[in-house]
Design a protein around this motif. Structure first.
Motif, PDB file in Angstrom:
ATOM      1  N   PHE A   1       0.765  -1.083  -0.062  1.00  0.00           N
ATOM      2  CA  PHE A   1      -0.008   0.177   0.055  1.00  0.00           C
ATOM      3  C   PHE A   1       0.837   1.225  -0.067  1.00  0.00           C
ATOM      4  CE2 PHE A   1      -2.717  -3.253   2.348  1.00  0.00           C
ATOM      5  CZ  PHE A   1      -3.589  -3.315   1.357  1.00  0.00           C
ATOM      6  N   LYS A   2       0.753   2.021  -0.632  1.00  0.00           N
ATOM      7  CA  LYS A   2       1.335   3.530  -0.969  1.00  0.00           C
ATOM      8  C   LYS A   2       0.622   4.830  -0.622  1.00  0.00           C
ATOM      9  CE  LYS A   2       4.922   1.262  -1.861  1.00  0.00           C
ATOM     10  NZ  LYS A   2       5.885   1.305  -0.987  1.00  0.00           N
ATOM     11  N   ARG A   3      -0.766   4.659  -0.749  1.00  0.00           N
ATOM     12  CA  ARG A   3      -1.529   6.008  -0.230  1.00  0.00           C
ATOM     13  C   ARG A   3      -2.826   5.198   0.307  1.00  0.00           C
ATOM     14  NH1 ARG A   3      -0.800   8.292  -6.222  1.00  0.00           N
ATOM     15  NH2 ARG A   3       1.145   9.351  -5.777  1.00  0.00           N
ATOM     16  N   ILE A   4      -2.905   5.734   1.730  1.00  0.00           N
ATOM     17  CA  ILE A   4      -3.966   5.223   2.592  1.00  0.00           C
ATOM     18  C   ILE A   4      -4.594   6.298   2.884  1.00  0.00           C
ATOM     19  CG2 ILE A   4      -4.573   4.147   4.825  1.00  0.00           C
ATOM     20  CD1 ILE A   4      -1.785   2.757   4.424  1.00  0.00           C
ATOM     21  N   VAL A   5      -6.226   6.620   2.958  1.00  0.00           N
ATOM     22  CA  VAL A   5      -7.053   7.290   3.080  1.00  0.00           C
ATOM     23  C   VAL A   5      -7.675   6.742   4.434  1.00  0.00           C
ATOM     24  CG1 VAL A   5      -9.460   8.334   2.791  1.00  0.00           C
ATOM     25  CG2 VAL A   5      -7.561   8.191   0.969  1.00  0.00           C
ATOM     26  N   VAL A   6      -7.706   7.668   5.618  1.00  0.00           N
ATOM     27  CA  VAL A   6      -8.264   7.540   7.014  1.00  0.00           C
ATOM     28  C   VAL A   6      -9.083   8.571   6.980  1.00  0.00           C
ATOM     29  CG1 VAL A   6      -6.138   8.513   8.096  1.00  0.00           C
ATOM     30  CG2 VAL A   6      -7.844   6.734   9.107  1.00  0.00           C
ATOM     31  N   PRO A   7     -10.251   8.032   7.056  1.00  0.00           N
ATOM     32  CA  PRO A   7     -11.584   9.328   7.470  1.00  0.00           C
ATOM     33  C   PRO A   7     -11.688   9.315   9.137  1.00  0.00           C
ATOM     34  CG  PRO A   7     -12.443   7.622   6.343  1.00  0.00           C
ATOM     35  CD  PRO A   7     -11.160   7.169   6.697  1.00  0.00           C
ATOM     36  N   THR A   8     -11.890  10.574   9.397  1.00  0.00           N
ATOM     37  CA  THR A   8     -12.170  10.869  10.838  1.00  0.00           C
ATOM     38  C   THR A   8     -13.301  11.633  11.409  1.00  0.00           C
ATOM     39  OG1 THR A   8     -10.842  11.552  12.797  1.00  0.00           O
ATOM     40  CG2 THR A   8     -10.557  12.906  10.852  1.00  0.00           C
ATOM     41  N   ASP A   9     -13.869  11.227  12.248  1.00  0.00           N
ATOM     42  CA  ASP A   9     -15.176  11.782  12.625  1.00  0.00           C
ATOM     43  C   ASP A   9     -14.800  12.536  14.217  1.00  0.00           C
ATOM     44  OD1 ASP A   9     -15.554   9.719  14.334  1.00  0.00           O
ATOM     45  OD2 ASP A   9     -17.166   9.179  13.362  1.00  0.00           O
TER      46      ASP A   9
ATOM     47  N   ALA B   1      -4.104   2.801  10.774  1.00  0.00           N
ATOM     48  CA  ALA B   1      -3.851   3.454   9.524  1.00  0.00           C
ATOM     49  C   ALA B   1      -2.408   3.882   9.560  1.00  0.00           C
ATOM     50  CB  ALA B   1      -4.654   4.375   9.241  1.00  0.00           C
ATOM     51  N   ILE B   2      -1.940   4.404  10.677  1.00  0.00           N
ATOM     52  CA  ILE B   2      -0.665   4.886  10.852  1.00  0.00           C
ATOM     53  C   ILE B   2       0.456   3.645  11.047  1.00  0.00           C
ATOM     54  CG2 ILE B   2       0.955   5.924  12.524  1.00  0.00           C
ATOM     55  CD1 ILE B   2      -1.183   8.028  13.060  1.00  0.00           C
ATOM     56  N   ALA B   3      -0.040   2.656  11.669  1.00  0.00           N
ATOM     57  CA  ALA B   3       1.061   1.435  11.738  1.00  0.00           C
ATOM     58  C   ALA B   3       1.044   0.744  10.328  1.00  0.00           C
ATOM     59  CB  ALA B   3       0.551   0.415  12.721  1.00  0.00           C
ATOM     60  N   LEU B   4      -0.050   0.661   9.497  1.00  0.00           N
ATOM     61  CA  LEU B   4       0.138   0.259   8.130  1.00  0.00           C
ATOM     62  C   LEU B   4       0.977   1.140   7.397  1.00  0.00           C
ATOM     63  CD1 LEU B   4      -3.562  -1.096   7.546  1.00  0.00           C
ATOM     64  CD2 LEU B   4      -1.406  -2.607   7.581  1.00  0.00           C
ATOM     65  N   ALA B   5       0.767   2.273   7.512  1.00  0.00           N
ATOM     66  CA  ALA B   5       1.473   3.359   6.587  1.00  0.00           C
ATOM     67  C   ALA B   5       3.011   3.103   6.756  1.00  0.00           C
ATOM     68  CB  ALA B   5       1.115   4.689   6.818  1.00  0.00           C
ATOM     69  N   LYS B   6       3.358   3.028   8.118  1.00  0.00           N
ATOM     70  CA  LYS B   6       4.877   2.606   8.501  1.00  0.00           C
ATOM     71  C   LYS B   6       5.370   1.484   8.210  1.00  0.00           C
ATOM     72  CE  LYS B   6       7.569   3.759  12.796  1.00  0.00           C
ATOM     73  NZ  LYS B   6       7.921   5.063  12.665  1.00  0.00           N
TER      74      LYS B   6
ATOM     75  N   LEU C   1      -0.315   8.933   4.173  1.00  0.00           N
ATOM     76  CA  LEU C   1      -1.694   8.898   4.790  1.00  0.00           C
ATOM     77  C   LEU C   1      -2.234   9.990   3.985  1.00  0.00           C
ATOM     78  CD1 LEU C   1      -1.621   7.966   8.567  1.00  0.00           C
ATOM     79  CD2 LEU C   1      -2.392   6.494   6.561  1.00  0.00           C
ATOM     80  N   TYR C   2      -3.866   9.929   4.009  1.00  0.00           N
ATOM     81  CA  TYR C   2      -4.442  11.043   3.543  1.00  0.00           C
ATOM     82  C   TYR C   2      -5.709  10.907   4.557  1.00  0.00           C
ATOM     83  CZ  TYR C   2      -1.686  11.047  -0.538  1.00  0.00           C
ATOM     84  OH  TYR C   2      -0.730  11.157  -1.398  1.00  0.00           O
ATOM     85  N   ALA C   3      -5.681  12.162   5.465  1.00  0.00           N
ATOM     86  CA  ALA C   3      -6.795  12.208   6.569  1.00  0.00           C
ATOM     87  C   ALA C   3      -7.715  12.999   5.902  1.00  0.00           C
ATOM     88  CB  ALA C   3      -6.113  12.766   7.719  1.00  0.00           C
TER      89      ALA C   3
ATOM     90  N   VAL D   1      -4.779  13.849  13.463  1.00  0.00           N
ATOM     91  CA  VAL D   1      -4.385  12.617  12.750  1.00  0.00           C
ATOM     92  C   VAL D   1      -3.046  13.292  12.245  1.00  0.00           C
ATOM     93  CG1 VAL D   1      -4.673  11.208  10.733  1.00  0.00           C
ATOM     94  CG2 VAL D   1      -6.529  11.856  12.088  1.00  0.00           C
ATOM     95  N   LEU D   2      -2.905  14.399  11.770  1.00  0.00           N
ATOM     96  CA  LEU D   2      -1.659  14.878  11.349  1.00  0.00           C
ATOM     97  C   LEU D   2      -0.367  14.687  12.525  1.00  0.00           C
ATOM     98  CD1 LEU D   2      -2.843  17.925   9.234  1.00  0.00           C
ATOM     99  CD2 LEU D   2      -1.856  15.868   8.384  1.00  0.00           C
ATOM    100  N   ASP D   3      -0.883  15.240  13.591  1.00  0.00           N
ATOM    101  CA  ASP D   3      -0.045  15.152  14.793  1.00  0.00           C
ATOM    102  C   ASP D   3       0.568  13.730  15.031  1.00  0.00           C
ATOM    103  OD1 ASP D   3      -0.161  17.863  14.946  1.00  0.00           O
ATOM    104  OD2 ASP D   3      -1.460  17.926  16.779  1.00  0.00           O
ATOM    105  N   ALA D   4      -0.464  12.846  15.304  1.00  0.00           N
ATOM    106  CA  ALA D   4      -0.228  11.419  15.404  1.00  0.00           C
ATOM    107  C   ALA D   4       0.788  10.956  14.291  1.00  0.00           C
ATOM    108  CB  ALA D   4      -1.440  10.592  15.576  1.00  0.00           C
ATOM    109  N   ALA D   5       0.644  11.054  13.238  1.00  0.00           N
ATOM    110  CA  ALA D   5       1.330  10.536  11.805  1.00  0.00           C
ATOM    111  C   ALA D   5       2.786  11.294  12.203  1.00  0.00           C
ATOM    112  CB  ALA D   5       0.614  10.952  10.575  1.00  0.00           C
ATOM    113  N   LYS D   6       2.918  12.636  12.448  1.00  0.00           N
ATOM    114  CA  LYS D   6       4.072  12.967  12.540  1.00  0.00           C
ATOM    115  C   LYS D   6       5.021  12.483  13.527  1.00  0.00           C
ATOM    116  CE  LYS D   6       6.505  17.622  13.022  1.00  0.00           C
ATOM    117  NZ  LYS D   6       6.144  19.055  13.242  1.00  0.00           N
TER     118      LYS D   6
END
Length: 144
Positions: A2-10, A22-27, A33-35, A73-78
């Motif tokens: 997987f190279k581009r993962i979308v993660v919707p957040t509510d 999603a972060i673990a898979l992206a890593k 990731l695309y939040a 999400v951006l903060d967690a990914a960073k």
């Protein structure tokens, strides 16, 4: 894989589990990731002489809420060292906005939470996850 993962957040607790997944898979896959957080459109049908919230205030509030969700999400990914873009979009149906986001970013996976509603409650409320599963053309990982 997987190279581009979308993660919707509510912003819900169950969504935070999907974000972590999603972060673990992206890593693991070296993916980006695309939040995305979907904003509700202004309910114009409810406009009357005594409208409690002016449209611009409604739009501003929706943007603040959605931006806060995406920033989490951006903060967690960073923190995890995973590249991530964040977007807010307005849509009547979240599942349609998520699919458009998938197509726009040429994603190859969606990681999404499910609230696990069953029976009559699921029938009455509908399920954005179920609709996404039905209409999405790429793999969708559902986290509970």
């Amino acid at each position: 894989m997987f190279k581009r993962i979308v993660v919707p957040t509510d912003g819900s607790e169950i969504t935070s589990k999907a974000v972590d997944t999603a972060i673990a898979l992206a890593k693991v896959h070296g993916a980006k990731l695309y939040a995305v957080s979907v904003k509700e459109p202004f309910p114009y049908s409810a406009v009357s002489e005594m409208q409690p919230t002016p449209p611009q205030e409604f739009f501003d509030a929706q943007e603040r809420i959605a931006s806060t969700r995406v920033k989490a999400v951006l903060d967690a990914a960073k923190l995890a060292g995973v590249p991530c873009e964040g977007h807010t979009v307005e849509a009547l149906h979240a599942w349609e906005a998520i699919i458009e986001h998938v197509e726009r970013n040429e994603a190859d996976l969606v990681v999404m939470a499910s609230h696990g509603r069953r029976g009559v409650q699921a029938l009455l409320l509908g399920s954005e996850t179920q609709k996404l599963l039905t209409h999405c053309t790429i793999p969708v990982l559902v986290v509970r």
